[in-house]
Design an enzyme around this catalytic site. Structure first.
Site, PDB file in Angstrom:
ATOM      1  N   SER A 118     -44.137 -23.031  60.142  1.00 32.60           N
ATOM      2  CA  SER A 118     -42.870 -23.483  60.732  1.00 32.60           C
ATOM      3  C   SER A 118     -43.034 -23.589  62.243  1.00 32.60           C
ATOM      4  CB  SER A 118     -41.778 -22.451  60.412  1.00 32.60           C
ATOM      5  OG  SER A 118     -40.610 -22.712  61.154  1.00 32.60           O
ATOM      6  N   TYR A 144     -39.317 -13.436  60.386  1.00 36.22           N
ATOM      7  CA  TYR A 144     -39.637 -14.767  59.834  1.00 36.22           C
ATOM      8  C   TYR A 144     -40.646 -15.455  60.757  1.00 36.22           C
ATOM      9  CZ  TYR A 144     -39.239 -19.559  58.150  1.00 36.22           C
ATOM     10  OH  TYR A 144     -39.533 -20.814  57.669  1.00 36.22           O
TER      11      TYR A 144
HETATM   12  N1  LIG Z   1     -36.198 -26.052  55.486  1.00 42.41           N
HETATM   13  C1  LIG Z   1     -36.562 -25.774  56.707  1.00 42.41           C
HETATM   14  O1  LIG Z   1     -35.815 -25.981  57.693  1.00 42.41           O
HETATM   15  C2  LIG Z   1     -37.951 -25.212  56.963  1.00 42.41           C
HETATM   16  C3  LIG Z   1     -38.459 -25.298  58.271  1.00 42.41           C
HETATM   17  C4  LIG Z   1     -39.725 -24.805  58.519  1.00 42.41           C
HETATM   18  C5  LIG Z   1     -40.460 -24.247  57.502  1.00 42.41           C
HETATM   19  N2  LIG Z   1     -39.935 -24.157  56.252  1.00 42.41           N
HETATM   20  C6  LIG Z   1     -40.773 -23.546  55.204  1.00 42.41           C
HETATM   21  O2  LIG Z   1     -40.940 -24.492  54.173  1.00 42.41           O
HETATM   22  C7  LIG Z   1     -41.250 -23.819  52.946  1.00 42.41           C
HETATM   23  C8  LIG Z   1     -40.410 -24.412  51.822  1.00 42.41           C
HETATM   24  O3  LIG Z   1     -39.070 -24.124  52.097  1.00 42.41           O
HETATM   25  P1  LIG Z   1     -37.882 -25.123  51.718  1.00 42.41           P
HETATM   26  O4  LIG Z   1     -37.220 -25.499  52.976  1.00 42.41           O
HETATM   27  O5  LIG Z   1     -38.355 -26.164  50.801  1.00 42.41           O
HETATM   28  O6  LIG Z   1     -36.923 -24.083  50.985  1.00 42.41           O
HETATM   29  P2  LIG Z   1     -36.167 -24.115  49.563  1.00 42.41           P
HETATM   30  O7  LIG Z   1     -35.567 -25.451  49.320  1.00 42.41           O
HETATM   31  O8  LIG Z   1     -35.265 -22.930  49.593  1.00 42.41           O
HETATM   32  O9  LIG Z   1     -37.350 -23.865  48.503  1.00 42.41           O
HETATM   33  C9  LIG Z   1     -38.018 -22.647  48.472  1.00 42.41           C
HETATM   34  C10 LIG Z   1     -38.978 -22.639  47.297  1.00 42.41           C
HETATM   35  O10 LIG Z   1     -39.695 -21.379  47.289  1.00 42.41           O
HETATM   36  C11 LIG Z   1     -39.625 -20.819  45.966  1.00 42.41           C
HETATM   37  N3  LIG Z   1     -39.659 -19.356  46.026  1.00 42.41           N
HETATM   38  C12 LIG Z   1     -38.844 -18.529  46.734  1.00 42.41           C
HETATM   39  N4  LIG Z   1     -39.157 -17.246  46.482  1.00 42.41           N
HETATM   40  C13 LIG Z   1     -40.199 -17.252  45.606  1.00 42.41           C
HETATM   41  C14 LIG Z   1     -40.966 -16.239  44.964  1.00 42.41           C
HETATM   42  N5  LIG Z   1     -40.702 -14.927  45.162  1.00 42.41           N
HETATM   43  N6  LIG Z   1     -41.970 -16.609  44.134  1.00 42.41           N
HETATM   44  C15 LIG Z   1     -42.225 -17.930  43.899  1.00 42.41           C
HETATM   45  N7  LIG Z   1     -41.540 -18.934  44.484  1.00 42.41           N
HETATM   46  C16 LIG Z   1     -40.530 -18.596  45.314  1.00 42.41           C
HETATM   47  C17 LIG Z   1     -38.299 -21.341  45.418  1.00 42.41           C
HETATM   48  O11 LIG Z   1     -38.319 -21.404  44.006  1.00 42.41           O
HETATM   49  P3  LIG Z   1     -37.650 -20.341  42.989  1.00 42.41           P
HETATM   50  O12 LIG Z   1     -36.373 -19.863  43.577  1.00 42.41           O
HETATM   51  O13 LIG Z   1     -37.511 -21.139  41.737  1.00 42.41           O
HETATM   52  O14 LIG Z   1     -38.684 -19.263  42.847  1.00 42.41           O
HETATM   53  C18 LIG Z   1     -38.279 -22.756  45.961  1.00 42.41           C
HETATM   54  O15 LIG Z   1     -39.021 -23.608  45.111  1.00 42.41           O
HETATM   55  C19 LIG Z   1     -41.008 -22.333  53.209  1.00 42.41           C
HETATM   56  O16 LIG Z   1     -42.241 -21.685  53.406  1.00 42.41           O
HETATM   57  C20 LIG Z   1     -40.195 -22.335  54.501  1.00 42.41           C
HETATM   58  O17 LIG Z   1     -40.373 -21.147  55.223  1.00 42.41           O
HETATM   59  C21 LIG Z   1     -38.705 -24.639  55.947  1.00 42.41           C
END
Ligand SMILES: NC(=O)c1ccc[n+]([C@@H]2O[C@H](COP(=O)([O-])OP(=O)(O)OC[C@H]3O[C@@H](n4cnc5c(N)ncnc54)[C@H](OP(=O)(O)O)[C@@H]3O)[C@@H](O)[C@H]2O)c1
Length: 272
Positions: A156, A166
């Site tokens: 991130s 985080y």
């Molecule tokens: N969105 C943003 O603004 C942003 C910005 C920078 C970085 N990121 C990073 O991008 C990545 C993806 O995030 P996203 O934005 O796509 O979030 P999201 O829409 O909330 O998706 C998160 C995913 O992680 C899975 N997950 C959560 N806990 C888990 C566990 N204990 N075991 C296995 N899977 C798990 C969830 O699936 P289940 O609940 O089905 O397990 C879901 O598929 C993350 O690493 C986040 O830190 C996001």
């Protein structure tokens, strides 16, 4: 695009098999789901990992019918060590090799370190640091032996500021991946830390974070972020920051004194 078409495309790295396979963690939502769709569109077979089996099976069916690829579902809570080891074993497979590993699963921490119960902090650490370490080790050692492969670790822009645990977890992912990329140079295997800014996914809602005041200019779209990540991984970049505006932010953060990087975060905490 027809299955396998990608393997004939220009600028394509060598993969273990003519039908390459991508294993994506956190594939049930957000960026992970988008990675699955974009790789499937290119003809990759998939291994989809997350806790919510119903969503993974739906996505597997969709990718099969739209793009003609095969998608395995691996339901796993990556915080659970035994479940994580099952996924690591799949990554190490030599019969059904993984060509691209995307360590994407993550979560947001709404509360600060002292307000959070320790178990919540430990689970976040295990998911965003330990699982990335274990699966990267499984992939890097296996891919290195084979002489090909790509690892994308989703970090991130928060990894460049001092915004609580985080940020600390994502700083680990960025620095770890940069070091891994250097170690793997010349082996045919690449490692890329993807550092997006705010992206429209389920992330903020799941973390109960209020982002209603953020201007639209601050937001990225998942398809653009993933497209950039895949291209930068293929280009062998150690760090991928999608969008010119966030590249400017990261450039600026590298220039200003560290006390100023901490300042806005401390001020925001005091206002709450
Ligand atoms: N969105 C943003 O603004 C942003 C910005 C920078 C970085 N990121 C990073 O991008 C990545 C993806 O995030 P996203 O934005 O796509 O979030 P999201 O829409 O909330 O998706 C998160 C995913 O992680 C899975 N997950 C959560 N806990 C888990 C566990 N204990 N075991 C296995 N899977 C798990 C969830 O699936 P289940 O609940 O089905 O397990 C879901 O598929 C993350 O690493 C986040 O830190 C996001």
């Amino acid at each position: 695009m027809a299955k396998g078409a990608r393997s004939a495309a220009a600028n394509t790295p060598a993969y273990a098999c003519c039908m390459p396979t991508a294993l994506i963690t956190g594939a049930s939502a957000g960026l992970g789901l988008e990675f699955a769709r974009q790789y499937a569109e290119e003809g990759f077979d998939l291994v989809l990992v997350a806790r919510t089996g119903s969503r993974l099976h739906e996505l597997a069916e969709e990718c099969g019918s739209r793009f003609g690829v095969t998608a395995e579902v691996l339901v796993a809570d990556l915080v659970d060590r035994a479940a994580l080891e099952r996924v690591a074993e799949r990554v190490r497979s030599t019969e059904a090799p993984i060509d691209v590993l995307v360590n994407n699963a993550g979560l947001g921490l709404k509360k600060s370190f002292t307000e959070n119960p320790l178990e919540r902090e430990e689970a976040a650490f295990d998911l965003m640091c330990r699982a990335v370490l274990v699966l990267s080790h499984a992939a890097a050692t296996t891919m290195k032996g084979r002489g090909s492969g790509e690892i994308i670790n989703v970090s991130s822009v928060a990894s460049f500021i001092a915004g609580g645990t985080y940020s600390a977890a994502k700083a680990y992912v960025t620095v770890f991946t940069e070091g891994l990329a250097t170690e793997l140079a010349g082996t045919g295997v690449t490692a890329t830390a993807l550092c997006p800014g705010f992206t429209h996914t389920e992330f903020h809602e799941r973390g109960e974070m209020d982002v209603s005041n953020l201007p639209e200019i601050a937001w990225l779209n998942a398809p653009d972020v993933v497209r950039t990540a895949i291209a930068d991984s293929r280009a062998g970049k150690a760090v991928s920051v999608p969008s010119v505006r966030y590249q400017a932010v990261v450039g600026l953060l590298g220039l200003i004194p560290r006390s100023l990087v901490r300042g806005p975060v401390v001020a925001a905490r005091r206002r709450r």
